[in-house]
Design an enzyme around this catalytic site. Structure first.
Site, PDB file in Angstrom:
ATOM      1  N   PRO A 193     -15.161  67.830 -34.828  1.00 43.43           N
ATOM      2  CA  PRO A 193     -13.707  68.011 -34.677  1.00 43.43           C
ATOM      3  C   PRO A 193     -13.287  67.737 -33.236  1.00 43.43           C
ATOM      4  CG  PRO A 193     -14.804  70.128 -34.841  1.00 43.43           C
ATOM      5  CD  PRO A 193     -15.862  69.105 -35.072  1.00 43.43           C
TER       6      PRO A 193
ATOM      7  N   ASP B 212     -16.018  68.265 -28.525  1.00 46.68           N
ATOM      8  CA  ASP B 212     -16.342  68.769 -29.856  1.00 46.68           C
ATOM      9  C   ASP B 212     -15.946  70.245 -29.907  1.00 46.68           C
ATOM     10  OD1 ASP B 212     -17.520  69.711 -32.183  1.00 46.68           O
ATOM     11  OD2 ASP B 212     -19.365  68.558 -31.931  1.00 46.68           O
ATOM     12  N   HIS B 213     -14.944  70.540 -30.726  1.00 45.15           N
ATOM     13  CA  HIS B 213     -14.408  71.910 -30.752  1.00 45.15           C
ATOM     14  C   HIS B 213     -15.366  72.899 -31.406  1.00 45.15           C
ATOM     15  CE1 HIS B 213     -11.388  74.690 -29.794  1.00 45.15           C
ATOM     16  NE2 HIS B 213     -10.323  74.028 -30.192  1.00 45.15           N
ATOM     17  N   ARG B 214     -16.441  72.426 -32.049  1.00 43.70           N
ATOM     18  CA  ARG B 214     -17.467  73.343 -32.550  1.00 43.70           C
ATOM     19  C   ARG B 214     -18.253  73.951 -31.386  1.00 43.70           C
ATOM     20  NH1 ARG B 214     -20.964  69.462 -36.226  1.00 43.70           N
ATOM     21  NH2 ARG B 214     -20.771  68.310 -34.257  1.00 43.70           N
TER      22      ARG B 214
END
Length: 470
Positions: free
Chosen positions: A264, A440-442
């Site tokens: 994401p 990467d929003h993870r």
């Protein structure tokens, strides 16, 4: 003893690649080759590599034509090799006999592709200069990529004194020459030690020589070709052109799709007054310590990124889906997106965090020159932990870069522009740059990404602030 037919199969050239394209053959049926002599240029999904022969013998058959994509393990060339034990050993990852001897194999030594012919007592054979028979095939260098390789009757071997040295050039230049129908043997190279360059080939065609193979990772990136008149129309002739999806383009497409639909992405932007950094560059260019070093804005951004990573380590990590773990890197392999004649590649500088400004500048120079020459190895294109893409060389201010697979962040640096800017409570003409950070929003929360980007901006707006960060 009678000759033995040895079949050489395409080996895995690294990184578990499943196929490669035959770019060009440097031998023909009937040619006598030596152990480790380069016989072909092969393009993987990441790089063009030179394929050496695992045998000393005579070329009996070329199984594939230039331009053909071949799966790993498929036969590509057969050799007639002496039947004695000294030259009848197979490469374990590639070869198959059609007439094996019963004698036990001699001890094998590694050659440039797996294990090949056994070595005489005098020691491991040294790699020899590539040779081609000038009498047997005078027009082979001008043969276009994709042209059929005609089967020829075996020719007698040419004495060494009658053989001619193959013109020195890089694989992309040789491919360009074939595409344009230019005979490299008729050219005098203008590069170091007579190396034939892209400009030499274009000049032979009557071109301007300015169609650069620049790099996106340097401020000498690809610029529009300068011509004396209006550009030729591309809207005439055929209604459309179809190009097979293969090589770097195929690999890049698959990687970008996987990244875009797996991680994401979040992108943040920061516009920075970099006047102080540009002033620093000007001073460094007149400094004795940096007199022979090419310092660019990219070098400063790369160094600022490494310093900011030490304060924001989550940006230097990866998501291990199989193990369900977050892997934190304690080193920085800095990827630099480079636009090359073969497409976009992202080679990386190993342990960039350990390099000073001078060493980082040298590493960037070597990396981009190697990428432009098409010599980047598959190993140098893997293992990156974070990347930079320099869209500013194209006059672009900002963008939303897609993450390199396996990395948590990528930074895009825009062009440096003089703009009206608030400075010391007044409006002044300042040098300004926009930074774009995708992450990467993870792995990275908004706060972490913002602090990382702000740290880079702080260093570039006032390099002296580094003293407060280290």
């Amino acid at each position: 003893m009678s000759p033995v037919i040895k079949e050489f199969r395409l080996p895995d050239l690294g990184e578990g690649l499943t196929e490669s394209e035959i770019v060009a053959w440097h031998v023909a049926v009937g040619d006598t080759v030596e152990l480790n002599q380069v016989i072909a240029d092969v393009e993987t999904a990441k790089a063009v590599v030179e394929l050496p022969s695992p045998y000393a013998g005579v070329v009996a058959k070329l199984h594939e034509q230039p331009g053909t994509v071949v799966e790993v393990g498929s036969p590509i060339v057969s050799f007639d090799v002496p039947g004695s034990g000294g030259h009848s050993t197979n490469s374990p990852d590639a070869s198959a006999d059609t007439n094996d001897d019963d004698a036990p194999p001699a001890k094998r030594e590694p050659n440039l592709v797996g294990y090949g012919a056994a070595v005489e007592k005098t020691g491991r054979p040294a790699r020899r200069a590539r040779r081609s028979s000038g009498a047997a095939e005078p027009a082979r260098a001008a043969e276009p990529v994709g042209a059929p390789v005609m089967a020829e009757a075996p020719q007698p071997s040419v004495p060494a004194e009658a053989q001619l040295e193959r013109p020195r050039s890089t694989p992309p230049v040789r491919k360009l020459a074939r595409d344009l129908g230019i005979d490299l043997t008729a050219l005098n190279g203008s590069g170091p030690q007579g190396l034939i360059t892209r400009e030499d080939v274009l000049a032979a065609q009557g071109g301007s020589g300015q169609e650069g193979s620049g790099e996106q990772g340097s401020d000498r990136g690809v610029q529009p070709a300068e011509t004396g008149g209006a550009p030729a129309s591309r809207m005439s002739g055929e209604r459309e052109t179809r190009t097979p999806i293969k090589g770097v383009r195929k690999h890049t497409a698959a990687a970008m799709v996987a990244s875009a639909f797996t991680a994401p992405h979040v992108t943040e932007f920061l516009t920075v007054d970099v006047t102080a950094s540009m002033d620093l560059l000007a001073r460094l260019k007149t400094s004795r310590a940096f007199a022979d070093v090419r310092i660019t804005p990219l070098v400063l951004v790369a160094k600022a990124l490494c310093i900011a990573l030490d304060r924001n380590p989550t940006l230097n990590s990866r998501w291990d889906e199989a193990a369900q773990e977050i892997v934190q890197h304690h080193y920085v392999n800095l990827g630099i997106a480079a636009a090359t004649p073969r497409g976009l590649v992202v080679p990386n500088i190993r342990d960039a965090h350990t390099l000073g400004l001078r060493e980082l500048a040298d590493a960037l120079k070597g990396l981009t020159e190697t990428a432009r020459a098409g010599k980047t190895s598959p190993a140098d294109l893997s293992g990156g932990t974070i990347s930079i893409t320099n869209v500013g060389v194209f006059g672009i201010d900002a963008g939303t870069p897609i993450l390199n697979p396996g990395e948590a962040a990528i930074l895009a640096m825009g062009s440096v522009r003089k703009m009206p800017w608030e400075y010391q409570n007044e409006v002044a003409l300042r040098q300004v740059m926009t930074l774009s950070l995708s992450f990467d929003h993870r792995l990275v929360d908004g706060e972490q990404g913002s602090r990382f980007l702000a740290d880079i901006g702080t260093i570039l707006s006032d390099p002296g602030m580094v003293l407060t960060m280290v």
